[in-house]
Design a protein around this motif. Structure first.
Motif, PDB file in Angstrom:
ATOM      1  N   ARG A  31      45.764  31.741  54.279  1.00 23.12           N
ATOM      2  CA  ARG A  31      46.220  31.875  55.677  1.00 23.12           C
ATOM      3  C   ARG A  31      45.041  32.157  56.606  1.00 23.12           C
ATOM      4  O   ARG A  31      44.959  31.600  57.701  1.00 23.12           O
ATOM      5  N   LYS A  32      44.141  33.022  56.187  1.00 21.95           N
ATOM      6  CA  LYS A  32      43.000  33.399  57.020  1.00 21.95           C
ATOM      7  C   LYS A  32      42.046  32.226  57.216  1.00 21.95           C
ATOM      8  O   LYS A  32      41.699  31.866  58.346  1.00 21.95           O
ATOM      9  N   ARG A  36      42.806  27.231  62.233  1.00 18.14           N
ATOM     10  CA  ARG A  36      41.845  26.314  62.862  1.00 18.14           C
ATOM     11  C   ARG A  36      41.157  26.913  64.090  1.00 18.14           C
ATOM     12  O   ARG A  36      40.051  26.507  64.431  1.00 18.14           O
ATOM     13  N   ASN A  37      41.781  27.851  64.747  1.00 13.80           N
ATOM     14  CA  ASN A  37      41.169  28.412  65.953  1.00 13.80           C
ATOM     15  C   ASN A  37      40.351  29.672  65.697  1.00 13.80           C
ATOM     16  O   ASN A  37      39.518  30.048  66.521  1.00 13.80           O
ATOM     17  N   THR A  38      40.591  30.325  64.567  1.00 17.25           N
ATOM     18  CA  THR A  38      39.932  31.611  64.326  1.00 17.25           C
ATOM     19  C   THR A  38      39.128  31.654  63.033  1.00 17.25           C
ATOM     20  O   THR A  38      38.510  32.677  62.737  1.00 17.25           O
ATOM     21  N   SER A  39      39.126  30.570  62.262  1.00 12.94           N
ATOM     22  CA  SER A  39      38.347  30.545  61.027  1.00 12.94           C
ATOM     23  C   SER A  39      37.862  29.121  60.770  1.00 12.94           C
ATOM     24  O   SER A  39      37.693  28.345  61.711  1.00 12.94           O
ATOM     25  N   VAL A  40      37.672  28.771  59.500  1.00 15.37           N
ATOM     26  CA  VAL A  40      37.115  27.456  59.171  1.00 15.37           C
ATOM     27  C   VAL A  40      38.095  26.349  59.514  1.00 15.37           C
ATOM     28  O   VAL A  40      37.730  25.329  60.103  1.00 15.37           O
ATOM     29  N   GLY A  41      39.356  26.524  59.136  1.00 13.58           N
ATOM     30  CA  GLY A  41      40.389  25.532  59.390  1.00 13.58           C
ATOM     31  C   GLY A  41      40.524  24.531  58.263  1.00 13.58           C
ATOM     32  O   GLY A  41      39.531  23.953  57.810  1.00 13.58           O
ATOM     33  N   ALA A  42      41.764  24.341  57.790  1.00  9.69           N
ATOM     34  CA  ALA A  42      42.040  23.364  56.733  1.00  9.69           C
ATOM     35  C   ALA A  42      43.542  23.276  56.532  1.00  9.69           C
ATOM     36  O   ALA A  42      44.308  24.112  57.024  1.00  9.69           O
ATOM     37  N   ASP A  43      43.951  22.253  55.785  1.00  7.17           N
ATOM     38  CA  ASP A  43      45.361  22.116  55.416  1.00  7.17           C
ATOM     39  C   ASP A  43      45.711  22.972  54.205  1.00  7.17           C
ATOM     40  O   ASP A  43      46.886  23.249  53.954  1.00  7.17           O
ATOM     41  N   GLY A  44      44.699  23.365  53.425  1.00  8.77           N
ATOM     42  CA  GLY A  44      44.952  24.180  52.255  1.00  8.77           C
ATOM     43  C   GLY A  44      43.663  24.606  51.579  1.00  8.77           C
ATOM     44  O   GLY A  44      42.568  24.145  51.934  1.00  8.77           O
ATOM     45  N   VAL A  45      43.801  25.494  50.602  1.00  8.67           N
ATOM     46  CA  VAL A  45      42.661  25.968  49.817  1.00  8.67           C
ATOM     47  C   VAL A  45      42.905  25.651  48.350  1.00  8.67           C
ATOM     48  O   VAL A  45      43.966  25.968  47.803  1.00  8.67           O
ATOM     49  N   GLU A  46      41.925  25.002  47.725  1.00  7.19           N
ATOM     50  CA  GLU A  46      41.941  24.767  46.289  1.00  7.19           C
ATOM     51  C   GLU A  46      41.076  25.843  45.623  1.00  7.19           C
ATOM     52  O   GLU A  46      39.862  25.906  45.828  1.00  7.19           O
ATOM     53  N   PHE A  47      41.721  26.701  44.840  1.00 11.38           N
ATOM     54  CA  PHE A  47      40.991  27.723  44.100  1.00 11.38           C
ATOM     55  C   PHE A  47      40.612  27.147  42.739  1.00 11.38           C
ATOM     56  O   PHE A  47      41.478  26.767  41.951  1.00 11.38           O
ATOM     57  N   LEU A  48      39.302  27.068  42.493  1.00  9.03           N
ATOM     58  CA  LEU A  48      38.762  26.399  41.310  1.00  9.03           C
ATOM     59  C   LEU A  48      38.437  27.419  40.224  1.00  9.03           C
ATOM     60  O   LEU A  48      37.536  28.243  40.388  1.00  9.03           O
ATOM     61  N   GLU A  49      39.196  27.329  39.122  1.00  6.05           N
ATOM     62  CA  GLU A  49      38.952  28.203  37.976  1.00  6.05           C
ATOM     63  C   GLU A  49      38.147  27.452  36.919  1.00  6.05           C
ATOM     64  O   GLU A  49      38.505  26.344  36.525  1.00  6.05           O
ATOM     65  N   ARG A  50      37.071  28.083  36.474  1.00  8.69           N
ATOM     66  CA  ARG A  50      36.235  27.535  35.403  1.00  8.69           C
ATOM     67  C   ARG A  50      36.539  28.338  34.141  1.00  8.69           C
ATOM     68  O   ARG A  50      36.140  29.502  34.023  1.00  8.69           O
ATOM     69  N   ARG A  51      37.229  27.718  33.190  1.00 11.29           N
ATOM     70  CA  ARG A  51      37.694  28.441  32.012  1.00 11.29           C
ATOM     71  C   ARG A  51      36.641  28.496  30.910  1.00 11.29           C
ATOM     72  O   ARG A  51      35.698  27.706  30.895  1.00 11.29           O
ATOM     73  N   TYR A  56      38.752  23.000  33.634  1.00 11.38           N
ATOM     74  CA  TYR A  56      38.936  23.424  35.020  1.00 11.38           C
ATOM     75  C   TYR A  56      40.423  23.496  35.335  1.00 11.38           C
ATOM     76  O   TYR A  56      41.220  22.699  34.820  1.00 11.38           O
ATOM     77  N   PHE A  57      40.776  24.432  36.203  1.00 11.97           N
ATOM     78  CA  PHE A  57      42.170  24.542  36.648  1.00 11.97           C
ATOM     79  C   PHE A  57      42.185  24.857  38.137  1.00 11.97           C
ATOM     80  O   PHE A  57      41.386  25.660  38.627  1.00 11.97           O
ATOM     81  N   LEU A  58      43.105  24.192  38.859  1.00 15.25           N
ATOM     82  CA  LEU A  58      43.226  24.366  40.308  1.00 15.25           C
ATOM     83  C   LEU A  58      44.535  25.047  40.670  1.00 15.25           C
ATOM     84  O   LEU A  58      45.597  24.705  40.135  1.00 15.25           O
ATOM     85  N   ARG A  59      44.442  25.988  41.598  1.00 13.28           N
ATOM     86  CA  ARG A  59      45.634  26.529  42.246  1.00 13.28           C
ATOM     87  C   ARG A  59      45.533  26.187  43.729  1.00 13.28           C
ATOM     88  O   ARG A  59      44.531  26.522  44.381  1.00 13.28           O
ATOM     89  N   LEU A  60      46.556  25.515  44.240  1.00 13.05           N
ATOM     90  CA  LEU A  60      46.568  25.085  45.632  1.00 13.05           C
ATOM     91  C   LEU A  60      47.448  26.000  46.467  1.00 13.05           C
ATOM     92  O   LEU A  60      48.634  26.187  46.164  1.00 13.05           O
ATOM     93  N   PHE A  61      46.866  26.555  47.522  1.00 12.19           N
ATOM     94  CA  PHE A  61      47.625  27.341  48.485  1.00 12.19           C
ATOM     95  C   PHE A  61      47.552  26.651  49.841  1.00 12.19           C
ATOM     96  O   PHE A  61      46.470  26.319  50.335  1.00 12.19           O
ATOM     97  N   ASN A  62      48.734  26.419  50.425  1.00 12.75           N
ATOM     98  CA  ASN A  62      48.830  25.740  51.710  1.00 12.75           C
ATOM     99  C   ASN A  62      48.378  26.648  52.847  1.00 12.75           C
ATOM    100  O   ASN A  62      48.176  27.858  52.669  1.00 12.75           O
ATOM    101  N   ALA A  63      48.276  26.069  54.029  1.00  9.94           N
ATOM    102  CA  ALA A  63      47.811  26.818  55.205  1.00  9.94           C
ATOM    103  C   ALA A  63      48.717  28.000  55.544  1.00  9.94           C
ATOM    104  O   ALA A  63      48.257  28.986  56.120  1.00  9.94           O
ATOM    105  N   ASP A  64      50.006  27.916  55.175  1.00 10.67           N
ATOM    106  CA  ASP A  64      50.923  29.017  55.462  1.00 10.67           C
ATOM    107  C   ASP A  64      50.922  30.087  54.380  1.00 10.67           C
ATOM    108  O   ASP A  64      51.688  31.050  54.444  1.00 10.67           O
ATOM    109  N   GLY A  65      50.082  29.914  53.347  1.00  9.13           N
ATOM    110  CA  GLY A  65      49.986  30.891  52.275  1.00  9.13           C
ATOM    111  C   GLY A  65      50.872  30.610  51.082  1.00  9.13           C
ATOM    112  O   GLY A  65      50.803  31.325  50.073  1.00  9.13           O
TER     113      GLY A  65
END
Length: 266
Positions: A31-32, A36-51, A56-65
């Protein structure tokens, strides 16, 4: 400060953040950072886990959290970053929607063309009763995450007397979809070419969607007798889908570009 990578696929933009930096605050970070107006701005965040086993494993969180099963475009952005930063031209990325094998077809500096195996789609016709609108006929499609596809004949993708954005929102939050759904509005331009618009769960209207491309193509091939090799054009650009038979894995080919690397405060 938290390090990030920003990349986009047909304008659908994502941040890549190492999973080790999340500290169980994935939704808060998304969310943070996506503002787009107060931070980097994006449609989502891909959290990249290196096992530990090298996978590799991805967790996707949308802009609304909210957390989603996967993003086709987001997965491709991560594959582009790994190709750029570590030389991995072939990589399999685990997601909650299943593993996605990515192959770099071509690259030039920070721009990549990547083919991804998107699993075997499932599709069936469905009608949704929308208050004040009536029955909306479409297709329920699963490509690792949920989609509802509506075919339209209008140049502006409007349907049932509503702008596609308005109807998309109504269907996204419809009780028939307790976990919400992505919604696509599809025009068949030719047997080998469709155009579509996407109302994305957890984000709203976006310029493109990898799974939306796959869902729209799945419905067009299965229900509108389109070619098994299909060009799908969204506002952000065109991607190519190949789906030889209903039992085969769908292949998605499209661009991804690294925009920048940086650090941002939470």
């Amino acid at each position: 400060m938290i390090p990030f990578v920003k990349a986009h696929a047909c304008g659908n933009d994502f941040l890549v953040v190492e999973e080790t930096l999340a500290h169980d605050k994935h939704a808060e970070i998304a969310r943070k950072l996506c503002a787009r107006n107060t931070s980097v701005g994006a449609d989502g965040v891909e959290f990249l886990e290196r096992r530990d086993d090298g996978s590799y494993f991805l967790r996707l969180f949308n802009a609304d959290g909210s957390e989603a099963e996967l993003s086709g475009n987001g997965t491709r952005c991560v594959a582009a970053w790994l190709a750029y930063s570590e030389g991995l031209k072939q990589v399999t990325l685990g997601t909650h929607g299943g593993p996605r094998a990515c192959t770099t077809v071509s690259c030039e500096d920070t721009s990549f063309l990547i083919e991804t195996g998107m699993g075997v789609p499932q599709v069936h016709p469905q009608a949704v009763q929308v208050e004040g609108v009536g029955a909306v006929e479409g297709a329920n499609v699963n490509v690792g995450n949920p989609h509802f596809v509506i075919f339209v004949d209008t140049d502006d993708f409007s349907s049932h007397g509503l702008a596609w954005q308005a109807l998309g929102e109504k269907i996204c939050f419809h009780p028939d979809f307790p976990k919400q759904t992505n919604v696509e509005f599809v025009r068949v331009l030719a047997p080998g070419h469709i155009a579509f618009r996407i109302y994305e769960r957890g984000v709203g209207p976006t310029t493109s969607s990898g799974t939306g491309t796959c869902a729209s193509s799945t419905a067009a091939i299965a229900l509108r007798d389109c070619s098994t090799t299909l060009e799908a054009t969204a506002e952000g650009g065109t991607q190519r889908v190949i789906w030889p038979t209903p039992a085969d894995e769908m292949r998605l080919t499209g661009p991804a570009e690294i925009i920048c690397v940086g650090k941002v405060s939470l």
